[in-house]
Scaffold this motif. Structure first.
Motif, PDB file in Angstrom:
ATOM      1  N   ARG A 193      13.700  37.915  34.862  1.00  0.00           N
ATOM      2  CA  ARG A 193      12.583  37.768  33.903  1.00  0.00           C
ATOM      3  C   ARG A 193      13.289  38.781  32.598  1.00  0.00           C
ATOM      4  NH1 ARG A 193      11.436  40.759  38.578  1.00  0.00           N
ATOM      5  NH2 ARG A 193      11.746  42.583  37.262  1.00  0.00           N
ATOM      6  N   GLY A 195      13.325  39.620  28.527  1.00  0.00           N
ATOM      7  CA  GLY A 195      12.246  39.878  27.471  1.00  0.00           C
ATOM      8  C   GLY A 195      13.319  40.041  26.335  1.00  0.00           C
ATOM      9  N   SER A 196      13.398  41.404  26.137  1.00  0.00           N
ATOM     10  CA  SER A 196      14.232  41.876  24.879  1.00  0.00           C
ATOM     11  C   SER A 196      15.453  40.961  24.566  1.00  0.00           C
ATOM     12  CB  SER A 196      14.605  43.475  25.072  1.00  0.00           C
ATOM     13  OG  SER A 196      15.264  43.603  26.273  1.00  0.00           O
ATOM     14  N   SER A 223      16.968  41.681  31.088  1.00  0.00           N
ATOM     15  CA  SER A 223      17.968  41.587  30.057  1.00  0.00           C
ATOM     16  C   SER A 223      19.190  42.171  30.273  1.00  0.00           C
ATOM     17  CB  SER A 223      17.174  42.148  28.757  1.00  0.00           C
ATOM     18  OG  SER A 223      16.355  41.337  28.241  1.00  0.00           O
ATOM     19  N   LYS A 282       5.948  39.584  26.292  1.00  0.00           N
ATOM     20  CA  LYS A 282       5.010  40.568  26.208  1.00  0.00           C
ATOM     21  C   LYS A 282       5.242  41.042  24.615  1.00  0.00           C
ATOM     22  CE  LYS A 282       7.577  44.034  28.527  1.00  0.00           C
ATOM     23  NZ  LYS A 282       7.966  44.564  30.006  1.00  0.00           N
TER      24      LYS A 282
HETATM   25  C1  LIG Z   1       9.162  43.740  30.245  1.00  0.00           C
HETATM   26  C2  LIG Z   1       9.402  43.231  31.725  1.00  0.00           C
HETATM   27  C3  LIG Z   1      10.499  42.590  31.801  1.00  0.00           C
HETATM   28  C4  LIG Z   1      11.497  42.198  30.596  1.00  0.00           C
HETATM   29  O1  LIG Z   1      12.279  43.323  30.527  1.00  0.00           O
HETATM   30  P1  LIG Z   1      13.462  43.228  29.427  1.00  0.00           P
HETATM   31  O2  LIG Z   1      14.380  44.515  29.578  1.00  0.00           O
HETATM   32  O3  LIG Z   1      12.750  43.347  28.090  1.00  0.00           O
HETATM   33  O4  LIG Z   1      14.286  42.011  29.499  1.00  0.00           O
HETATM   34  C5  LIG Z   1      10.910  41.990  33.037  1.00  0.00           C
HETATM   35  N1  LIG Z   1       9.988  42.294  34.194  1.00  0.00           N
HETATM   36  C6  LIG Z   1       8.811  43.090  34.147  1.00  0.00           C
HETATM   37  C7  LIG Z   1       7.876  43.251  35.109  1.00  0.00           C
HETATM   38  C8  LIG Z   1       8.532  43.510  32.644  1.00  0.00           C
HETATM   39  O5  LIG Z   1       7.442  44.097  32.486  1.00  0.00           O
END
Ligand SMILES: *Cc1c(COP(=O)(O)O)cnc(C)c1O
Length: 232
Positions: A222, A224-225, A207, A39
Motif C-alpha cells: 500500500r 501513498g507518499s 512507501s 488519501k
Molecule cells: C496512508 C496509508 C498507507 C500509505 O502510507 P505511505 O507511507 O504514504 O505510503 C498505507 N496503509 C494505510 C492503512 C494507510 O492509511
C-alpha cells in the motif's frame, strides 16, 4: 514538471524498487500488487492513475472512497484500507474489491450479513495488530486464534488473508519481525481454516518499507507518499 510527468516518474521509480525487491526475493513481479493509496490527493489526480497502469486504488476513509469512486469513470479496483464503521458497510461493500481492515469480529459479521443481503461475496483481510501497540486497531494474534470459529461460520465472506501496519521506524529493517510474524500467523491460520478461505494474501509494506515486506512475502503493498511526492 506537470502532474502527469511527476506521477509517471514516481511510478517508474516505485516499479524499479518493486522489481528489484522481487528479484532479490526470487519472486515473480506478478506476485505483488501495488495498491496506490490516494488519501493525500483529490479525485482529479487519482483519476490519472488508471492511465498509468495503476488500477488498484486504496482509501482509508469510507466517505472519501465513496466520493472518489463516484468521480472516477475508469474501471478501478477499490481497496478499503482504513477503519470501517459498521454503519458505513452498506454503502461501501458494493463499491470495493477488497476490504483490508477488518479490525473486529462485529465488523466482520456486519459485512457477512450485508453480503448475504446483497447476494454477493465479500472479500476481506483481517487486520492484525502484530506489534501489539495498545492504541492501534486490529485483532491481536491471540484474538485471531481464539475466535477462529467465527470465520468458519461466515456465509458470504471470503477471508483472503491478513493485513498489518508496522510501527513507524527509522529503519525499514526494524519492520521485518512484524512482517515475518504476519506471514507465520497467516500460514498457521491457513492450515487451521482452509477452503473456501484462500488466505493467500499478505497486505503489508508502505512507501518506506515495502522492499522488506516483499522479502517477507507481501502480495499487496500500500503505497501513498512515494507515489505522490511532488504532487500533493
Ligand atoms: C496512508 C496509508 C498507507 C500509505 O502510507 P505511505 O507511507 O504514504 O505510503 C498505507 N496503509 C494505510 C492503512 C494507510 O492509511
Amino acid at each position: 514538471m506537470d502532474v502527469l510527468a511527476t506521477l509517471t516518474a514516481n511510478r517508474n521509480r516505485i516499479e524499479e524498487r518493486i522489481a528489484a525487491a522481487c528479484a532479490r526475493a526470487g519472486r515473480p513481479r506478478s506476485s505483488v500488487t501495488l495498491v496506490a493509496v490516494t488519501k493525500s490527493v483529490g479525485a482529479e489526480i487519482a483519476a490519472l492513475l488508471p492511465e498509468l497502469g495503476l488500477a488498484d486504488l486504496g482509501e482509508s476513509r469510507p466517505q472519501v472512497l465513496w466520493t472518489k469512486a463516484a468521480a472516477i469513470s475508469a474501471v478501478v479496483r477499490w481497496h478499503m484500507i482504513g477503519h470501517l464503521q459498521r454503519n458505513k458497510v452498506e454503502r461501501t461493500l458494493p463499491l470495493v474489491h477488497l476490504i483490508h481492515s477488518i479490525d473486529s469480529w462485529r465488523l466482520l459479521e456486519s459485512i457477512d450479513a450485508e453480503a448475504q443481503r446483497l447476494a454477493l461475496t465479500a472479500s476481506v483481510l483481517l487486520e492484525v495488530n502484530v506489534s501489539r501497540e495498545p492504541n492501534k486497531s486490529g485483532l491481536s494474534p491471540d484474538e485471531l486464534f481464539r475466535s477462529i470459529q467465527r470465520i468458519r461460520e461466515l456465509r458470504a465472506t471470503q477471508v483472503g488473508g491478513l493485513m498489518t501496519m508496522a510501527a513507524i521506524a527509522p529503519d525499514p529493517e526494524l519492520c521485518r519481525p512484524t512482517f515475518a510474524e504476519l506471514r507465520q500467523l497467516r500460514d498457521r491460520l491457513k492450515t487451521e481454516i482452509g477452503p473456501p478461505h484462500s488466505l493467500e494474501h499478505l497486505s503489508m509494506g508502505m512507501s518506506d518499507d515495502f522492499e522488506v515486506a516483499i522479502d517477507e512475502g507481501a502480495t499487496l503493498i500500500r503505497v501513498g507518499s512515494a507515489l505522490f511526492e511532488g504532487v500533493s
